[in-house]
Write an enzyme that holds these catalytic residues in place. Structure first.
Site, PDB file in Angstrom:
ATOM      1  N   ASP A   1       0.748  -1.021  -0.144  1.00  0.00           N
ATOM      2  CA  ASP A   1      -0.097   0.015  -0.122  1.00  0.00           C
ATOM      3  C   ASP A   1       0.810   1.007  -0.142  1.00  0.00           C
ATOM      4  OD1 ASP A   1      -2.456   1.510   0.702  1.00  0.00           O
ATOM      5  OD2 ASP A   1      -1.619   2.074   2.236  1.00  0.00           O
TER       6      ASP A   1
ATOM      7  N   GLU B   1       1.678  -0.404  -5.166  1.00  0.00           N
ATOM      8  CA  GLU B   1       0.962   0.693  -4.957  1.00  0.00           C
ATOM      9  C   GLU B   1       1.704   2.138  -5.440  1.00  0.00           C
ATOM     10  OE1 GLU B   1      -3.866   2.256  -3.416  1.00  0.00           O
ATOM     11  OE2 GLU B   1      -1.616   2.363  -1.767  1.00  0.00           O
TER      12      GLU B   1
END
Length: 702
Positions: free
Chosen positions: A350, A386
């Protein structure tokens, strides 16, 4: 308590960090460069009463450590750190606050919100410069000493090649909470992932890899509780080692291991979505739970010269200081723990751009990337980033080092815009079909580095992409202002659900076309759980706080005729991808000639004529023919032809020369199996649809 607690601890060892049981006792070790004293706090079996507070007797290389003889797994504990409370210098020690062990492998339960969790006096005019003396232990979960035992038998990682990988993104709780064929105590847990019916569903689709949204323990944010909502997604980490307690049933930690072992036995990989960019404690006004109280100045990136405040490149109030060697060590230890103790096959990071930040900004050669790529365990796993955050220069799509794949939002947006009918999209659409070579074809990276998706947990579901023009996030309690304002979606005539057969048919056609694009583009396709049978979030494109029917996967839809039909269609797409190497992601294609008259990729218009540079720039052109070819390893050349009509009306396509014997493999406008020989030189392609043809040419006939 089944042993007599001594008056003092033995010195023990500074490694390994955390609590380690050796059969005769437990060694405790915790890093803090700036603490003046560290105490181990032991609790009764219920976690309510602190029965002992013992100073860790030694500190070696800034690691405090001690050994507790006769202690065993099941012991509940926490730490208290003593040192200066001087926010202006970045120090926030407060020994009245119990602290979680950063290396805790199991938590006794969830955090309970109370004012005592804060290191300062709430409501004080001096805010975080004040000091609170209330004990936070009753509100904080306790770390639990564990023993790592599990019979993995002959378990082995499936090791699916990247070029053949198809990812299924899902949520541990949401995928099974509505499964009425499961015992209620198993729904929403790891145990449900091991259920044969779920595994059968994945195998029937043909996916190879399950990507789980965060499974580590996370915090229920106070502002959500005040609204009557809950943190559903889990991107608010409370622990980097302990699984979320709510995902465990009676089997405890081994529930997760059993699920992974059974998924592996079926040939399915498991990837974890991990969050190392920030912690759940927020900014300077947040609670003192773990890192802030252990060594705030080491664990977090603080504003230089004004260390009272946190650098916030994550949008979550703080940024973990992964540039610090001990913090980086913790992240690496956490990754190896999941990989080795749970046999995890890979990780999706993330806000990966945050992890790649050094003092000068994002750096492909950052300590984090270097540490991962030299690690003999982690470097061999599937690694996905990401590639953005909200900090300066935070959009880094295509700029990660070799070895990493990246979520490609340009693919998502470009595919949506093309099928919506936006002008000037043909060239960009072709680039996305080609593995986004404009972004990833460098440093010998492969097309699989592009994670291609048209819907993910973050945003609309695929059904909502074709059903809503605007976001509908009112249930989040933020006046509809949260979530992406531009989704490149269209409702095709009516906002939301409708019974109008013409609109329903058009939406289904667009949806099938987008699924075909995702599965047949070069790169690694990722399917959002439930999209294969039409899951909706009722127009909510930011359902992070909706732990209810808005987010949960409704398996009744999967059993409906429409749901079964769409699932079968997705299965056909994936089967075709697996059948033709030219539909996979082995290498970037450059129009190289494989044999006379056969190039690895060629582009044509609807007339079967090669596209000129001027034609590529035609803003109103929405038709495209792409032909791919590759050696399949069996003495044949695989050839695939895609006729793509992004316009609204049917369009007559001519097959490119030279003439070949093509078999129609797929017509996305029709919800039925296709496999018939085509003898005509032209064929009509419906609006908003794709037709796919294939042939195999033996070497002897080339």
């Amino acid at each position: 308590m089944f042993f007599e607690i001594p008056d003092r601890l033995l010195p023990g060892r500074p490694y390994p960090l955390g609590a380690t049981y050796d059969g005769q006792g437990v060694n405790f070790a915790v890093f803090s460069a700036n603490a003046e004293k560290m105490a181990l706090c032991i609790f009764d079996a219920a976690g309510r009463k602190e029965v002992a507070r013992l100073p860790l007797p030694d500190c070696t290389d800034e690691v405090w450590h001690g050994y507790l003889p006769e202690a065993s797994p099941g012991l509940l504990y926490g730490f208290r750190a003593y040192g200066p409370y001087d926010p202006h210098r970045g120090h926030r020690f407060n020994h009245h606050k119990l602290l979680l062990d950063p290396y805790a492998k199991l938590l006794s339960g969830p955090l309970r919100w109370a004012d005592a969790l804060f290191g300062y006096r709430l409501g004080s005019s001096r805010a975080d410069l004040s000091f609170d003396r209330r004990d936070s232990a009753p509100a904080l979960p306790k770390a639990v000493v564990v023993e790592e035992t599990f019979n993995w038998g002959d378990d082995r990682r499936p090791l699916v090649p990247w070029a053949k990988t198809v990812i299924y993104e899902t949520h541990v709780r949401g995928i099974s909470i509505l499964r009425d064929d499961l015992r209620t105590d198993l729904r929403g847990t790891f145990a449900a992932l091991a259920n044969p019916r779920f595994i059968e569903h994945l195998l029937k689709l043909g996916v190879t890899t399950v990507e789980l949204m965060p499974v580590n323990a996370f915090m229920q944010d106070h502002f959500l509780i005040e609204r009557g909502l809950r943190n559903y997604w889990g991107y608010s980490p409370l622990s980097f080692f302990a699984p979320e307690p709510g995902y465990l049933s009676k089997g405890g930690l081994n529930d997760m291991r059993v699920a992974i072992r059974r998924l592996h036995a079926a040939g399915l990989e498991v990837i974890l979505d991990v969050v190392y960019n920030h912690t759940s404690s927020g900014n300077e006004l947040g609670p003192t739970i773990c890192f802030r109280g252990l060594d705030n100045a080491s664990y977090f990136r603080l504003v230089p010269g004004n260390e009272r405040y946190y650098i916030n490149e994550t949008g979550c109030g703080n940024t973990l200081n992964v540039s610090h060697p001990r913090v980086l060590q913790m992240v690496m230890d956490s990754l190896r723990y999941w990989a080795e103790s749970f046999h995890i096959d890979g990780f999706r990071f993330d806000l990966g751009a945050t992890l790649g930040r050094e003092g000068t900004g994002f750096d492909q050669g950052s300590g984090f990337f270097d540490a991962i790529m030299q690690d003999p365990v982690l470097s061999r796993l599937k690694l996905i980033s990401e590639p953005w955050d909200i900090g300066p220069g935070g959009y880094q799509l295509g700029n990660h080092p070799p070895g990493f794949a990246e979520w490609n939002d340009k693919f998502r947006d470009g595919v949506r815009r093309f099928w919506r009918g936006d002008s000037g999209q043909r060239a960009d659409f072709a680039a996305r079909l080609s593995g986004s070579a404009d972004l990833f074809n460098k440093r010998r990276r492969k097309p699989w580095a592009s994670i291609n998706y048209v819907a993910s947990h973050d945003g609309f579901t695929l059904r909502d992409v074709v059903s809503y023009t605007e976001r509908h996030n009112e249930a989040n309690g933020e006046n509809g202002n949260d979530g992406h304002s531009e989704n490149f979606s269209a409702n095709w005539g009516v906002e939301g659900e409708t019974d109008d057969p013409a609109i329903v048919d058009l939406r289904n056609r667009v949806r099938r076309a987008m699924l075909a694009t995702m599965m047949f583009a070069q790169g690694t396709p990722m399917l959002l759980a439930g999209d294969e049978f039409g899951r909706t979030q009722r127009g909510n494109n930011n359902a992070y706080c909706q732990d209810n029917e808005i987010s949960w996967v409704d398996w009744a839809m999967a059993q409906s005729p429409d749901g079964q039909s769409l699932s079968a269609y997705v299965g056909r797409l994936i089967s075709l991808r697996h059948s033709f190497e030219s539909l996979q992601a082995q290498r970037f294609l450059h129009g190289e000639e494989l044999e006379p008259g056969i190039r690895d990729v060629a582009w044509f218009d609807e007339r079967g004529e090669e596209l000129s540079s001027e034609a590529w720039q035609n803003p109103e052109a929405r038709a495209l023919t792409v032909q791919r070819a590759s050696f399949n390893g069996g003495g044949l050349i695989d050839m695939v032809l895609m006729l793509i009509n992004g316009g609204h009306e049917p369009l007559l396509f001519s097959f490119p020369e030279p003439s070949r014997t093509w078999h129609l493999l797929l017509d996305s406008a029709l919800d039925e199996t296709q496999n018939r020989e085509i003898t005509e030189n032209t064929i009509e392609v419906q609006g908003h649809s794709v037709m796919v043809f294939g042939t195999r040419i033996p070497k002897a006939l080339r």
